[in-house]
Motif scaffolding. Structure first.
Motif, short mmCIF file in Angstrom:
data_model
loop_
_atom_site.label_atom_id
_atom_site.label_comp_id
_atom_site.label_asym_id
_atom_site.label_seq_id
_atom_site.Cartn_x
_atom_site.Cartn_y
_atom_site.Cartn_z
N VAL A 1 0.84 -1.21 0.00
CA VAL A 1 0.00 0.00 0.00
C VAL A 1 0.87 1.25 0.00
O VAL A 1 0.60 2.21 -0.74
N LEU A 2 1.93 1.26 0.79
CA LEU A 2 2.82 2.43 0.81
C LEU A 2 3.47 2.66 -0.55
O LEU A 2 3.56 3.80 -1.01
N THR A 3 3.92 1.60 -1.19
CA THR A 3 4.50 1.73 -2.53
C THR A 3 3.49 2.34 -3.49
O THR A 3 3.82 3.25 -4.27
N TYR A 4 2.24 1.89 -3.42
CA TYR A 4 1.19 2.41 -4.29
C TYR A 4 0.94 3.90 -4.02
O TYR A 4 0.95 4.72 -4.94
N VAL A 5 0.68 4.27 -2.76
CA VAL A 5 0.31 5.66 -2.48
C VAL A 5 1.46 6.63 -2.71
O VAL A 5 1.24 7.77 -3.11
N GLU A 6 2.68 6.16 -2.50
CA GLU A 6 3.84 7.02 -2.76
C GLU A 6 4.02 7.29 -4.25
O GLU A 6 4.63 8.28 -4.62
N SER A 7 3.44 6.44 -5.09
CA SER A 7 3.55 6.61 -6.54
C SER A 7 2.43 7.46 -7.13
O SER A 7 2.48 7.78 -8.32
N LYS B 1 -0.80 15.69 -8.43
CA LYS B 1 -1.90 16.46 -9.02
C LYS B 1 -3.22 15.71 -8.87
O LYS B 1 -4.28 16.30 -8.87
N ARG B 2 -3.13 14.37 -8.78
CA ARG B 2 -4.33 13.53 -8.63
C ARG B 2 -4.75 13.42 -7.17
O ARG B 2 -5.94 13.39 -6.86
N ALA B 3 -3.77 13.31 -6.27
CA ALA B 3 -4.09 13.08 -4.86
C ALA B 3 -2.96 13.56 -3.96
O ALA B 3 -1.78 13.43 -4.31
N GLY B 4 -3.35 14.10 -2.82
CA GLY B 4 -2.39 14.41 -1.77
C GLY B 4 -2.39 13.25 -0.78
O GLY B 4 -3.46 12.74 -0.45
N VAL B 5 -1.21 12.84 -0.33
CA VAL B 5 -1.12 11.69 0.57
C VAL B 5 -0.36 12.10 1.84
O VAL B 5 0.73 12.66 1.76
N LEU B 6 -0.99 11.82 2.98
CA LEU B 6 -0.41 12.12 4.28
C LEU B 6 -0.20 10.82 5.04
O LEU B 6 -1.06 9.93 5.01
N ARG B 7 0.92 10.71 5.75
CA ARG B 7 1.16 9.57 6.64
C ARG B 7 1.22 10.11 8.06
O ARG B 7 1.94 11.07 8.34
N TYR B 8 0.44 9.50 8.97
CA TYR B 8 0.37 9.97 10.35
C TYR B 8 0.48 8.80 11.30
O TYR B 8 -0.28 7.83 11.18
N GLY B 9 1.41 8.87 12.21
CA GLY B 9 1.53 7.81 13.19
C GLY B 9 2.71 8.05 14.11
O GLY B 9 3.62 8.83 13.81
N PHE B 10 2.69 7.39 15.24
CA PHE B 10 3.77 7.50 16.20
C PHE B 10 4.92 6.59 15.78
O PHE B 10 4.70 5.45 15.38
N VAL B 11 6.14 7.09 15.87
CA VAL B 11 7.29 6.34 15.38
C VAL B 11 8.16 5.76 16.50
O VAL B 11 9.10 5.04 16.23
N ASN B 12 7.84 6.07 17.76
CA ASN B 12 8.69 5.60 18.86
C ASN B 12 7.93 4.71 19.84
O ASN B 12 8.22 4.69 21.02
N PHE C 1 -0.80 3.00 11.93
CA PHE C 1 -0.64 4.37 11.46
C PHE C 1 -1.65 4.61 10.34
O PHE C 1 -2.29 3.69 9.86
N ILE C 2 -1.80 5.88 10.00
CA ILE C 2 -2.79 6.28 9.00
C ILE C 2 -2.10 6.74 7.73
O ILE C 2 -1.09 7.44 7.79
N VAL C 3 -2.69 6.36 6.61
CA VAL C 3 -2.40 7.00 5.34
C VAL C 3 -3.71 7.65 4.92
O VAL C 3 -4.74 6.97 4.83
N ALA C 4 -3.69 8.95 4.74
CA ALA C 4 -4.88 9.68 4.29
C ALA C 4 -4.62 10.19 2.88
O ALA C 4 -3.55 10.73 2.60
N ILE C 5 -5.60 9.96 2.02
CA ILE C 5 -5.49 10.35 0.61
C ILE C 5 -6.61 11.32 0.30
O ILE C 5 -7.78 11.00 0.49
N GLU C 6 -6.23 12.52 -0.14
CA GLU C 6 -7.24 13.51 -0.54
C GLU C 6 -7.25 13.60 -2.05
O GLU C 6 -6.22 13.86 -2.67
N LYS C 7 -8.43 13.37 -2.63
CA LYS C 7 -8.54 13.44 -4.10
C LYS C 7 -8.46 14.88 -4.54
O LYS C 7 -9.18 15.75 -4.06
N ARG C 8 -7.56 15.14 -5.48
CA ARG C 8 -7.37 16.49 -6.00
C ARG C 8 -7.96 16.67 -7.39
O ARG C 8 -8.42 17.75 -7.72
N ALA C 9 -7.87 15.66 -8.22
CA ALA C 9 -8.39 15.78 -9.59
C ALA C 9 -8.79 14.42 -10.11
O ALA C 9 -8.39 13.42 -9.60
#
Length: 189
Positions: free
Chosen positions: A153-159, A163-174, A181-189
């Protein structure tokens, strides 16, 4: 105010995008908690909830029925990678979707979501969602298949084209024990 934990942050993102009359999708209904959360917010809109397991379909239907919100929800006993066909006739804007990847809590841990169906479902969502809509993916990766799905999933969203989508990763790392953790995808176009 401290840092928001992962699940409250997921609900915050969803609530920012679900308003009266909109359509939201619970891509992994599980025990129905997210389905109920969304159903309480769509008002005259609608929620589609997907799960492949009969136990999840029953638990979700029971939870929604107990809250007297069944008229706002379609519980779909099928894989989330059928989403585009299921919502094909939907005319209201689809503004939010949520995944909780992994397995149904309290059930057979060998039945899990997989990277290929999750990525297929994400691709379909980006086709059918309204511009500005959000997909919240909660990634549980404390089990072997979860680690594989996380990486796919990370490989997909990072690609995704920014312009099509903004992708945010949110989570605690320690934190220990592979916290979700969360991956949030906002559709842009």
């Amino acid at each position: 105010m401290g840092l928001m934990r992962v699940l409250p942050f997921a609900k915050h993102l969803l609530s920012e995008h679900v308003t009266d009359g909109s359509v939201a999708i619970d891509m992994t209904a599980g025990n129905g908690h997210d389905t109920l959360f969304l159903a309480e917010r769509v008002g005259s809109g609608h929620v589609y909830a997907f799960d492949v397991q009969e136990a999840a379909v029953k638990a979700t239907t029971d939870r929604i029925t107990a809250a007297n919100l069944l008229d706002r929800v379609s519980v779909v006993h099928d894989s989330h990678d059928t989403v585009k066909a299921v919502v094909a006739d939907e005319t209201r804007p689809i503004t939010a979707a949520v995944f909780n990847l992994g397995y149904l809590p309290g059930s057979d841990k060998s039945i899990t979501t997989t990277g290929n169906t999750t990525i297929d479902a994400l691709e379909q969502l980006l086709d059918v969602m309204a511009v500005g809509g959000v997909v919240v993916v909660v990634i549980y990766h404390g089990h072997e298949s979860g680690k594989v799905e996380r990486d796919e999933v990370l490989t997909y969203v990072e690609s995704l084209d920014q312009k099509r989508a903004g992708v945010l990763r949110y989570g605690f790392v320690n934190q220990i024990n592979h916290p979700p953790f969360i991956v949030a995808i906002e559709k842009r176009a």
